[in-house]
Motif scaffolding. Structure first.
Motif, PDB file in Angstrom:
ATOM      1  N   TYR A  63      70.222   3.865  23.746  1.00 54.61           N
ATOM      2  CA  TYR A  63      70.325   4.659  24.962  1.00 54.61           C
ATOM      3  C   TYR A  63      71.751   4.589  25.495  1.00 54.61           C
ATOM      4  O   TYR A  63      72.339   3.516  25.575  1.00 54.61           O
ATOM      5  CB  TYR A  63      69.354   4.146  26.034  1.00 54.61           C
ATOM      6  N   VAL A  64      72.292   5.738  25.839  1.00 54.61           N
ATOM      7  CA  VAL A  64      73.616   5.821  26.459  1.00 54.61           C
ATOM      8  C   VAL A  64      73.357   6.118  27.934  1.00 54.61           C
ATOM      9  O   VAL A  64      72.729   7.129  28.262  1.00 54.61           O
ATOM     10  CB  VAL A  64      74.458   6.944  25.826  1.00 54.61           C
ATOM     11  N   THR A  65      73.817   5.231  28.816  1.00 56.33           N
ATOM     12  CA  THR A  65      73.419   5.343  30.220  1.00 56.33           C
ATOM     13  C   THR A  65      74.580   5.731  31.122  1.00 56.33           C
ATOM     14  O   THR A  65      75.748   5.500  30.805  1.00 56.33           O
ATOM     15  CB  THR A  65      72.827   4.014  30.737  1.00 56.33           C
ATOM     16  N   LYS A  66      74.210   6.291  32.262  1.00 54.57           N
ATOM     17  CA  LYS A  66      75.183   6.666  33.285  1.00 54.57           C
ATOM     18  C   LYS A  66      74.518   6.432  34.641  1.00 54.57           C
ATOM     19  O   LYS A  66      73.343   6.753  34.831  1.00 54.57           O
ATOM     20  CB  LYS A  66      75.553   8.134  33.109  1.00 54.57           C
ATOM     21  N   VAL A  67      75.303   5.865  35.576  1.00 51.94           N
ATOM     22  CA  VAL A  67      74.792   5.601  36.921  1.00 51.94           C
ATOM     23  C   VAL A  67      75.311   6.674  37.865  1.00 51.94           C
ATOM     24  O   VAL A  67      76.509   6.976  37.863  1.00 51.94           O
ATOM     25  CB  VAL A  67      75.244   4.207  37.428  1.00 51.94           C
ATOM     26  N   TYR A  68      74.417   7.245  38.652  1.00 53.25           N
ATOM     27  CA  TYR A  68      74.798   8.218  39.681  1.00 53.25           C
ATOM     28  C   TYR A  68      74.482   7.630  41.045  1.00 53.25           C
ATOM     29  O   TYR A  68      73.357   7.216  41.299  1.00 53.25           O
ATOM     30  CB  TYR A  68      74.051   9.543  39.486  1.00 53.25           C
ATOM     31  N   GLU A  69      75.502   7.579  41.907  1.00 53.35           N
ATOM     32  CA  GLU A  69      75.308   7.074  43.256  1.00 53.35           C
ATOM     33  C   GLU A  69      75.473   8.205  44.249  1.00 53.35           C
ATOM     34  O   GLU A  69      76.134   9.195  43.957  1.00 53.35           O
ATOM     35  CB  GLU A  69      76.330   5.968  43.554  1.00 53.35           C
ATOM     36  N   GLY A  70      74.913   8.045  45.428  1.00 53.65           N
ATOM     37  CA  GLY A  70      74.999   9.067  46.467  1.00 53.65           C
ATOM     38  C   GLY A  70      73.681   9.807  46.613  1.00 53.65           C
ATOM     39  O   GLY A  70      72.755   9.623  45.824  1.00 53.65           O
ATOM     40  N   ASP A  71      73.642  10.658  47.640  1.00 53.54           N
ATOM     41  CA  ASP A  71      72.401  11.380  47.932  1.00 53.54           C
ATOM     42  C   ASP A  71      72.067  12.372  46.829  1.00 53.54           C
ATOM     43  O   ASP A  71      72.915  13.191  46.453  1.00 53.54           O
ATOM     44  CB  ASP A  71      72.540  12.141  49.258  1.00 53.54           C
TER      45      ASP A  71
END
Ligand code: ZN
Length: 158
Positions: A63-71
């Protein structure tokens, strides 16, 4: 005619909301364990402030992951619960929309969601009979994933 998916029937539906701050997958798995739900399909809408999503690299089997922050709005989140190693296992995909109305989507990773609000419908699924496929997840060499087992007698199965 459906040959390659597993046969199940639905007999029960839950509709509700997740607690503020809940992790969708963990909360879902806990709910299923507490209510003795073996298999289910789920749809979720709501909002969150952090999510880790991924895609599965089909060559490296990682799995290649990415974090998204914010509304973000949870435009759509759906998936299922089945059994893996004797426990409830949630597998969900999610489409998020940010403050600029841009969408991001992928496989939802557990343990990383800061849920603001989440409403769900959970459809419980029971096996049709003992001749239907196996909805317990088992390791699949070809994909490197834990997958459901094909139906017995399925012409596409080896
Ligand atoms: Zn997935």
């Amino acid at each position: 005619m459906i040959n390659t998916v597993l046969a199940g029937k639905s007999n029960q539906c839950y509709m509700g909301r997740f607690e503020y701050g809940a992790d969708i997958i963990t909360a879902l798995e806990d709910f299923c364990e507490k209510n003795n739900i073996q298999h289910a399909w789920i749809n979720v809408i709501g909002a969150l402030s952090k999510a880790t999503i991924s895609y599965y690299d089909q060559k490296s089997h990682e799995y290649v992951t990415k974090v998204y922050e914010g509304d973000h709005e949870i435009v759509s989140c759906s998936g299922n619960v089945s059994r893996k190693d004797g426990k409830a296992f949630g597998h969900l995909h999610i489409v998020l929309s940010n403050t600029k109305y841009k969408t991001r989507a992928g496989h939802l990773m557990p343990g990383t969601v800061a849920l603001f609000a989440g409403e769900f419908m959970l459809q419980v699924v029971d096996k049709v009979d003992d001749n239907s496929g196996d909805l317990d997840r088992k390791f699949d060499e070809k994909t490197g994933l834990h997958l459901w087992q094909p139906m017995m007698g399925c012409p596409l199965a080896d």
